[in-house]
Design a protein around this motif. Structure first.
Motif, PDB file in Angstrom:
ATOM      1  N   ALA A   1       1.060  -1.162   0.033  1.00  0.00           N
ATOM      2  CA  ALA A   1      -0.008   0.064  -0.068  1.00  0.00           C
ATOM      3  C   ALA A   1       0.957   1.449   0.040  1.00  0.00           C
ATOM      4  N   GLU A   2       0.610   2.043  -0.878  1.00  0.00           N
ATOM      5  CA  GLU A   2       1.730   3.246  -1.235  1.00  0.00           C
ATOM      6  C   GLU A   2       1.323   4.585  -0.741  1.00  0.00           C
ATOM      7  N   ASP A   3       0.320   4.607  -0.347  1.00  0.00           N
ATOM      8  CA  ASP A   3      -0.185   6.119   0.207  1.00  0.00           C
ATOM      9  C   ASP A   3      -1.027   5.958   1.384  1.00  0.00           C
ATOM     10  N   ASP A   4      -1.062   7.149   1.997  1.00  0.00           N
ATOM     11  CA  ASP A   4      -1.830   7.485   3.484  1.00  0.00           C
ATOM     12  C   ASP A   4      -3.427   6.960   3.089  1.00  0.00           C
ATOM     13  N   GLU A   5      -3.747   7.531   2.017  1.00  0.00           N
ATOM     14  CA  GLU A   5      -5.018   7.309   1.749  1.00  0.00           C
ATOM     15  C   GLU A   5      -5.861   5.737   1.713  1.00  0.00           C
ATOM     16  N   THR A   6      -5.056   4.932   0.873  1.00  0.00           N
ATOM     17  CA  THR A   6      -5.281   3.645   0.789  1.00  0.00           C
ATOM     18  C   THR A   6      -5.167   2.886   2.237  1.00  0.00           C
ATOM     19  N   ILE A   7      -3.953   3.341   2.985  1.00  0.00           N
ATOM     20  CA  ILE A   7      -3.896   2.720   4.216  1.00  0.00           C
ATOM     21  C   ILE A   7      -4.897   3.191   5.163  1.00  0.00           C
ATOM     22  N   ALA A   8      -5.292   4.321   5.080  1.00  0.00           N
ATOM     23  CA  ALA A   8      -6.270   4.790   6.119  1.00  0.00           C
ATOM     24  C   ALA A   8      -7.804   4.031   5.755  1.00  0.00           C
ATOM     25  N   ARG A   9      -8.090   3.687   4.446  1.00  0.00           N
ATOM     26  CA  ARG A   9      -9.229   3.100   4.086  1.00  0.00           C
ATOM     27  C   ARG A   9      -9.272   1.583   4.652  1.00  0.00           C
ATOM     28  N   ILE A  10      -7.768   0.928   4.390  1.00  0.00           N
ATOM     29  CA  ILE A  10      -8.094  -0.317   4.714  1.00  0.00           C
ATOM     30  C   ILE A  10      -8.152  -0.491   6.154  1.00  0.00           C
ATOM     31  N   VAL A  11      -7.674   0.536   7.033  1.00  0.00           N
ATOM     32  CA  VAL A  11      -7.635   0.528   8.624  1.00  0.00           C
ATOM     33  C   VAL A  11      -9.081   0.726   8.904  1.00  0.00           C
ATOM     34  N   ALA A  12      -9.786   1.505   8.213  1.00  0.00           N
ATOM     35  CA  ALA A  12     -11.242   1.988   8.617  1.00  0.00           C
ATOM     36  C   ALA A  12     -11.869   0.744   8.350  1.00  0.00           C
ATOM     37  N   GLN A  13     -11.777   0.112   7.220  1.00  0.00           N
ATOM     38  CA  GLN A  13     -12.545  -1.225   6.964  1.00  0.00           C
ATOM     39  C   GLN A  13     -12.505  -2.402   7.836  1.00  0.00           C
ATOM     40  N   LEU A  14     -11.254  -2.258   8.317  1.00  0.00           N
ATOM     41  CA  LEU A  14     -10.701  -3.728   9.317  1.00  0.00           C
ATOM     42  C   LEU A  14     -11.313  -3.259  10.717  1.00  0.00           C
ATOM     43  N   GLY A  15     -11.853  -2.089  10.933  1.00  0.00           N
ATOM     44  CA  GLY A  15     -12.355  -1.917  12.383  1.00  0.00           C
ATOM     45  C   GLY A  15     -11.867  -0.600  13.076  1.00  0.00           C
ATOM     46  N   GLY A  16     -11.162   0.277  12.389  1.00  0.00           N
ATOM     47  CA  GLY A  16     -10.646   1.589  12.888  1.00  0.00           C
ATOM     48  C   GLY A  16      -9.700   1.251  14.096  1.00  0.00           C
ATOM     49  N   ASP A  17     -10.149   1.718  15.241  1.00  0.00           N
ATOM     50  CA  ASP A  17      -9.374   1.683  16.339  1.00  0.00           C
ATOM     51  C   ASP A  17      -9.335   0.387  16.971  1.00  0.00           C
ATOM     52  N   ARG A  18      -9.768  -0.869  16.533  1.00  0.00           N
ATOM     53  CA  ARG A  18      -9.448  -2.103  16.806  1.00  0.00           C
ATOM     54  C   ARG A  18      -8.399  -2.837  16.057  1.00  0.00           C
ATOM     55  N   VAL A  19      -7.927  -2.023  15.196  1.00  0.00           N
ATOM     56  CA  VAL A  19      -6.749  -2.572  14.281  1.00  0.00           C
ATOM     57  C   VAL A  19      -5.233  -2.292  15.032  1.00  0.00           C
ATOM     58  N   HIS A  20      -4.561  -3.260  15.245  1.00  0.00           N
ATOM     59  CA  HIS A  20      -3.239  -3.144  15.636  1.00  0.00           C
ATOM     60  C   HIS A  20      -2.299  -3.826  14.670  1.00  0.00           C
ATOM     61  N   VAL A  21      -1.350  -2.902  13.917  1.00  0.00           N
ATOM     62  CA  VAL A  21      -0.496  -3.352  13.108  1.00  0.00           C
ATOM     63  C   VAL A  21       0.965  -4.179  13.472  1.00  0.00           C
ATOM     64  N   LEU A  22       1.176  -5.038  12.880  1.00  0.00           N
ATOM     65  CA  LEU A  22       2.455  -5.713  13.239  1.00  0.00           C
ATOM     66  C   LEU A  22       3.287  -5.846  12.085  1.00  0.00           C
ATOM     67  N   VAL A  23       4.519  -5.562  12.165  1.00  0.00           N
ATOM     68  CA  VAL A  23       5.337  -5.419  10.997  1.00  0.00           C
ATOM     69  C   VAL A  23       6.693  -6.323  11.623  1.00  0.00           C
ATOM     70  N   THR A  24       7.145  -7.387  10.678  1.00  0.00           N
ATOM     71  CA  THR A  24       8.232  -8.154  10.971  1.00  0.00           C
ATOM     72  C   THR A  24       9.160  -7.478  10.175  1.00  0.00           C
ATOM     73  N   LEU A  25      10.526  -7.470  10.599  1.00  0.00           N
ATOM     74  CA  LEU A  25      11.556  -7.083   9.940  1.00  0.00           C
ATOM     75  C   LEU A  25      12.905  -7.931   9.928  1.00  0.00           C
ATOM     76  N   ARG A  26      13.666  -7.867   8.861  1.00  0.00           N
ATOM     77  CA  ARG A  26      15.055  -8.574   8.882  1.00  0.00           C
ATOM     78  C   ARG A  26      16.041  -7.899   8.423  1.00  0.00           C
ATOM     79  N   PRO A  27      17.324  -7.953   8.471  1.00  0.00           N
ATOM     80  CA  PRO A  27      18.384  -7.265   7.864  1.00  0.00           C
ATOM     81  C   PRO A  27      18.173  -7.236   6.149  1.00  0.00           C
ATOM     82  N   LEU A  28      18.405  -6.048   5.665  1.00  0.00           N
ATOM     83  CA  LEU A  28      18.260  -5.698   4.295  1.00  0.00           C
ATOM     84  C   LEU A  28      19.141  -6.718   3.465  1.00  0.00           C
TER      85      LEU A  28
END
Length: 385
Positions: free
Chosen positions: A101-128
């Protein structure tokens, strides 16, 4: 790693956005395998498959992989319906394609559709430095024809670093990825997990803790189809990609016969040996990746999001793998399994030769033209199916 980490509140919609090559497939496989027992612990995995890729692509308005069926809004709506059906139970949605998802508008829509303040985002990272060779061979599996060192030159030394794969830095400029999603849900509802390759079980334990699950409920599921290709296998596929493109064959044929035929069967049937040459990243690229990782780690640390694990790992320089003597060559049995995979995929949708005979014989027709004819006949058959 999980000291002081508490379960998320009941009813949370945990959105695991990847990115790619950070343990996503292992997590998705373990969650899907435990799908039937999770509700007994107040957790739902709302998906009919291990990875709801089409739904994530549709949500992010991203195209499908080369030759695959285009995702539709229906894919995303179906997943949303399953999430809502979870009610007040905790649900977990996982797809690395949410990182696209490349822009704030798309991300905000996804979060709103999934439940807004019920959403918790998890990011997993490894070394480049560990991500780059895996991503390159994955791009080759989607049709890329560029060699590894040239690809690294484009990604690390040629601004604006968009060609040939603009998705790479959208996914793997990790600080900006975290910041985009933190703007939508707030830093307090973002957790960054730094994957430590020395502790293979830590990622599963982190998910268990966040979801309030019993220890060891989530177990890795063997998945040979997700293994990385060796250097020789990748170069064989890259050469095939060149032939495929130069003959102007349809992308749908590539999806069915190459990526989901030859490559999948080769992965399932052949395991790399210690003598196989792996994809090696040159020293200059490793150093550039470490610098980018250090900068990303600093910005993530200052962003206010919760971090599980050691951010210093993002700038770690991995020890080079022991050199394997000899040239990278594809073993005959590996090539045979790849060829069989393509033939098996073609046989599952046999071509019916209903057209009248032409005046020229096969021997009078160039091999290039024969390949084109075969490709278009297979494509017509696939479309009818």
């Amino acid at each position: 790693m999980n000291a002081g980490l508490a379960p998320l509140p009941a009813g949370t919609r945990l959105l695991h956005i990847g990115p790619h090559k950070t343990g996503t497939t292992a997590v998705q496989g373990a969650l899907f395998a435990a799908k039937d027992v999770l509700p007994g612990h107040g957790v739902v995995f709302p998906a009919h498959t291990r990875h709801p890729m089409e739904a994530a692509l549709a949500a992010c308005a991203r195209p499908a992989m080369m030759g695959d069926t285009a995702p539709t809004e229906q894919h995303w709506t179906r997943l949303l319906d399953q999430v809502r059906a979870a009610g007040r139970r905790t649900s977990v949605i996982s797809s690395e394609f949410f990182a696209d998802a490349e822009d704030d508008e798309t991300i905000a829509r996804i979060v709103a559709q999934l439940g807004g303040d019920r959403v918790h985002v998890l990011v997993t990272l490894r070394p480049l430095a560990r991500v780059m060779p895996s991503q390159w061979q994955q791009y080759v599996q989607n049709g890329l024809r560029m060699g590894y060192e040239e690809w690294l030159e484009h990604m690390l030394r040629r601004p604006p670093y968009q060609e040939p794969n603009p998705s790479f830095w959208r996914r793997h400029r990790h600080d900006r990825l975290v910041e985009r999603w933190a703007r939508a849900v707030g830093p307090g509802r973002v957790t960054v997990v730094v994957v430590d390759d020395r502790d293979r079980g830590a990622l599963m334990r982190t998910f268990e803790t966040l979801l309030g699950l019993p220890a060891n409920l989530l177990q890795p599921v063997p998945d040979s189809a997700n293994r990385s290709l060796t250097l020789a296998e990748t170069e064989m596929l890259r050469s095939l990609n060149k032939e495929f493109r130069s003959n102007d064959l349809p992308a749908e044929l590539y999806s069915r016969l190459v990526r989901n035929g030859a490559v999948v069967h080769m992965k399932n049937s052949c395991s790399p040996s210690p003598l196989d040459v792996r994809i090696a990243t040159p020293g200059w690229a490793v150093e550039a990746a470490a610098e980018a990782g250090a900068e990303a780690a600093g910005r993530i640390a200052a962003s206010g999001v919760r971090v599980v694990g050691d951010l210093r790992l993002l700038s770690a320089v991995p020890k080079p793998a022991p050199a394997v003597p000899g040239e990278a060559r594809v073993a005959p049995e590996v090539a045979a399994q790849a060829l069989y995979g393509a033939l098996a995929a073609a046989a599952s949708a046999p071509v019916r030769h209903t057209a009248p005979a032409k005046s020229r014989t096969v021997h009078q027709t160039s091999s290039k033209e024969l390949v084109k004819v075969l490709g278009h006949r297979c494509l017509r058959r696939l479309r009818r199916r």
